[in-house]
Design an enzyme around this catalytic site. Sequence first.
Site, short mmCIF file in Angstrom:
data_model
loop_
_atom_site.label_atom_id
_atom_site.label_comp_id
_atom_site.label_asym_id
_atom_site.label_seq_id
_atom_site.Cartn_x
_atom_site.Cartn_y
_atom_site.Cartn_z
N THR A 20 0.82 -1.23 0.00
CA THR A 20 0.00 0.00 0.00
C THR A 20 0.85 1.27 0.00
OG1 THR A 20 -0.13 -0.18 2.41
CG2 THR A 20 -1.94 -1.13 1.15
N GLU A 21 2.14 1.14 -0.28
CA GLU A 21 3.02 2.30 -0.18
C GLU A 21 2.61 3.44 -1.11
OE1 GLU A 21 5.53 -0.86 1.73
OE2 GLU A 21 4.00 -0.74 0.19
N LEU A 22 2.29 3.13 -2.37
CA LEU A 22 1.96 4.21 -3.30
C LEU A 22 0.67 4.91 -2.91
CD1 LEU A 22 4.32 3.05 -4.92
CD2 LEU A 22 2.99 3.50 -7.00
#
Length: 245
Positions: free
Chosen positions: A123-125
């Site tokens: 879920t980093e982006l």
Amino acid sequence: MIDTADHDGIAVLTLRHGPVNALDLELLTALPEALAKAAGARGIVLTGSGSSFSAGVDLKRIIDGGPTYVASFLPALHQATLALYGHPRPVVAALNGHALAGGCVLAAACDLRLMCGGTIGLTELAAGVPFPTACLEVMRHAVGPALDTMVLAAGRLTPEQAASIGLVHETVEPGLLLTAALRRTEALCSTPPEVYALSKRQLHRPVLERIAAAAPSEDPEVARIWSAERTARMLSAYLTSLRRS
């Protein structure tokens, strides 16, 4: 922070750090230390306490700590990831719940992954931050071509969806998770230790070579973005959106 229990020579390491085992500097520093202390074990099972394996990076610590904290945190994440990935003995992840962002990366650094519930994904982006090189390359080893969608879509997968792309090797009922993980670890331990260690080094060599080649140029840019004031504002907005959902 990390509990260690012995099961007939297999070390079970349990993340026990807050309600969702969020990754901060202290937990990431403790993980390589726990692995080193369990060096004599025949194999490792890594799991979490509560309802999450790890919900990912403690973003509030990133916001509050700023560039000084990031300068220590990112190397600790790098070292923890490679300590798991490079461990010579069998390492099995028993995913007791959500394994998101950095939690997903730590799971991918293990040799096998079993999951009983929750979601798993990168879920980093969605939060507005890029991947350190080691994290990205370890994930590439785990899921191959599926990585593009995982990174760019920043979505979450059910255990069954994760199994369909090879990210999870077995889905099990919650009450059977540890038993199943110990069974899979025991099976891996049947290979002579020196043969298993050599085989892992051979399999991992291309990944480690790519990390060594790319990290010196890519990771300073990663650190710059993670440390930026704009990123802190985006992370704050992301955390607010999570609380509202």
